[in-house]
Design an enzyme around this catalytic site. Structure first.
Site, PDB file in Angstrom:
ATOM      1  N   ILE A 125       0.825  -1.208   0.000  1.00  0.00           N
ATOM      2  CA  ILE A 125       0.000   0.000   0.000  1.00  0.00           C
ATOM      3  C   ILE A 125       0.859   1.258   0.000  1.00  0.00           C
ATOM      4  O   ILE A 125       0.477   2.285  -0.543  1.00  0.00           O
ATOM      5  CB  ILE A 125      -0.933   0.001   1.242  1.00  0.00           C
ATOM      6  CG1 ILE A 125      -2.023  -1.045   1.041  1.00  0.00           C
ATOM      7  CG2 ILE A 125      -1.534   1.373   1.491  1.00  0.00           C
ATOM      8  CD1 ILE A 125      -2.952  -1.201   2.217  1.00  0.00           C
ATOM      9  N   GLU A 126       2.035   1.186   0.587  1.00  0.00           N
ATOM     10  CA  GLU A 126       2.865   2.381   0.733  1.00  0.00           C
ATOM     11  C   GLU A 126       3.755   2.605  -0.504  1.00  0.00           C
ATOM     12  O   GLU A 126       3.331   3.206  -1.470  1.00  0.00           O
ATOM     13  CB  GLU A 126       3.654   2.316   2.046  1.00  0.00           C
ATOM     14  CG  GLU A 126       2.690   2.262   3.243  1.00  0.00           C
ATOM     15  CD  GLU A 126       3.368   2.143   4.603  1.00  0.00           C
ATOM     16  OE1 GLU A 126       4.341   2.848   4.862  1.00  0.00           O
ATOM     17  OE2 GLU A 126       2.911   1.316   5.428  1.00  0.00           O
ATOM     18  N   MET A 127       4.964   2.067  -0.506  1.00  0.00           N
ATOM     19  CA  MET A 127       5.846   2.318  -1.639  1.00  0.00           C
ATOM     20  C   MET A 127       5.823   1.167  -2.656  1.00  0.00           C
ATOM     21  O   MET A 127       6.266   1.329  -3.791  1.00  0.00           O
ATOM     22  CB  MET A 127       7.248   2.659  -1.140  1.00  0.00           C
ATOM     23  CG  MET A 127       7.221   3.931  -0.278  1.00  0.00           C
ATOM     24  SD  MET A 127       8.747   4.270   0.625  1.00  0.00           S
ATOM     25  CE  MET A 127       9.686   5.154  -0.645  1.00  0.00           C
TER      26      MET A 127
END
Lengths: 344, 344
Positions: free
Chosen positions: B128-130
């Site tokens: 979800i982040e990077m």
């Protein structure tokens, strides 16, 4: 007296050096970009504009700022073929660098904005880029941020928070993004040794083969035109070559997409050469990844010429000498909002 | 002699002032954050780490950097309930500020990283982040950027480009992000007038009602613990109140989600109070938008106390006095890559 003598000798020497400087259609970068009469560049306005430029809260879901694609830290661009807006959506053209954009007479690849002020408003409401539903929605959002309210009032007076002033502030900041003192700037100012022998051969070549029909002036993208008057050229001019198909240059009709006039098909604003060695990939669609290939493509598509490897290498060396100095900048501090609320 | 006398008078006066300083379980911010033995903070490493911290090329589609969520320009956070990663995807917890994080003994809301070095590796491969597929993919990408290759070699020696050193560089930069000299820091150092009368009442109140059972030390989040040893507390402790349901505090089990041990359910690292007035929204799920409400929630859920409006206002005033000075920082320049290629 002794000082005066030394001064005269130095003067005499430097005019000797100047005599060796080639006559070119290029100009060194001035220390300031020209500002429109109704938007003088002031310190407070530049600071406000810088905050807005770096602020992702100006986008629908709070993830994209002007700086996301025109990344000041990355030579003013994102080194991508197509830039990514909200939700990672890709646009259809490569982001031009913001550095030295204050010297373009029109903005965007197709020149559809007559000023930096007009340009700044575009991406905000582009559904792929920053995705805001309207300019009013942008203002509604920043009106909730006290630090912006006070700065707008300080810079533009009471009631001055509106989209035109927001664009003015961003444009004022962008005008300060200048990269002076490239080797070529130093050469043009009379320092003959600022260019290597190879770069000088490249300079001669770009003049001889005809690149300078279009790439001239301060930004190497046309003579010094009035703001709003673009220097447009057809690209590709010569279409019967391997490059046009390989790099899919005919897909995007350029200026005709704006004017809806078929006679504008494949016309583009002449792009700058400043810092071109740092702003790959090349062309409106970012299809060409390296500078030597970009040089070959241009010679073939615009001049119908096949350059030798030596000519290409010389021109690349010359183009590298157009890399300026990126002045250190302070990180802005963005004014705080209590809680960011996405408009989604 | 006269100078000495004045000196003695000043000294005498300041010790008189010191006598008025309340005895508290708090400590002023040291000038440097402690670094692990195997990762000393050096200038070149900090500069490399800063570039990596701001570089969106460390994410799958090149749009998210460490700074996207822990925005150094926005008090080290994004003022969102849930942060946005690639493609605007939202995570499940609110991003803690990076400023002064060098004084936390563990990282993340659930303390699952024993160091800044360990923390830095997490978001890179979080989908979800990077969103990078692996740490090796991160290294493969930056290995193509000559400016990183040379800096890694300079800082870590030949062959030093690996994920552990990347995390070390980022952590070294983060350790420099300190906001010294808050009014409370000045108070703790003996300047009795650095706090307003209301802030002093607030300070008294946080000690009397019991907030300082957990909020102590340099970062107001626990005594000075060894790196890797967290100060965890159950939140909410008292669940029979309006807030727990309203703000959905029981949904996320906190530390138990990491340890898979039910006895850790709803345990969290004690969060810092430094700059808390600037880092709304509050709690792991960012459910509370204002500081006064956050104070009321804490008193009720942790101490089962209903504060008066005056007590709340006093505590808020005290917490505002924990806002430090954000030192000016230079924008990094990110090393150029020829063309960014997304891994998608």
């Amino acid at each position: 007296m002794k000082m005066l003598l030394i001064g005269l000798i130095v003067l005499g020497f430097s005019s000797l050096v100047s005599a060796k400087i080639m006559e070119t259609p290029f100009l060194p970068l001035p220390s300031k970009a020209p500002a429109p009469k109704d938007n003088p560049t002031t310190k407070d306005k530049v600071e406000l504009g810088k905050q807005l430029y770096f602020d992702p809260r100006l986008s629908l879901d709070g993830t994209v700022s002007c700086n996301s694609c025109h990344n000041v830290m990355s030579n003013g661009t994102d080194n991508r073929a197509f830039s990514a807006g909200i939700k990672g959506q890709l646009g259809g053209r490569s982001a031009p660098t913001v550095w030295n954009s204050g010297f373009h007479s029109v903005q965007f690849w197709d020149g559809r904005a007559p000023s930096l002020e007009a340009q700044a408003k575009g991406p905000l409401t582009n559904s792929i880029e920053m995705g805001m539903p309207s300019h009013q929605a942008v203002i509604d959002r920043i009106q909730k941020i006290p630090g912006y309210v006070s700065q707008f009032e300080k810079v533009f007076g009471k009631g001055g928070m509106n989209i035109d002033n927001l664009a003015k502030a961003i444009a004022a900041y962008e005008r300060t993004l200048l990269t002076p003192d490239s080797p070529m700037d130093r050469y043009l100012r009379g320092n003959e040794s600022a260019l290597s022998a190879q770069a000088k051969r490249g300079l001669k070549t770009v003049m001889e083969v005809g690149c300078v029909a279009c790439h001239t002036g301060v930004n190497y993208n046309g003579a010094n035109l009035e703001p709003g008057v673009g220097s447009y050229q057809k690209f590709p001019t010569f279409t019967e070559n391997e490059f046009v198909k390989k790099y899919d240059f005919m897909k995007d009709k350029g200026r005709a997409e704006v004017t809806k006039d078929e006679s504008d098909a494949h016309f583009w604003r002449v792009p700058t050469w400043r810092n071109v060695a740092l702003t790959a990939p090349y062309f409106h669609n970012g299809a060409v990844k390296t500078l030597p290939e970009a040089v070959r493509v241009m010679a073939k598509t615009q001049l119908n010429k096949d350059l030798t490897d030596t000519q290409v290498a010389d021109i690349v060396e010359f183009l590298k000498s157009l890399t300026g100095k990126f002045p250190p900048q302070a990180l802005p501090r963005l004014p705080e909002s209590e809680t960011f609320s996405s408009l989604e």
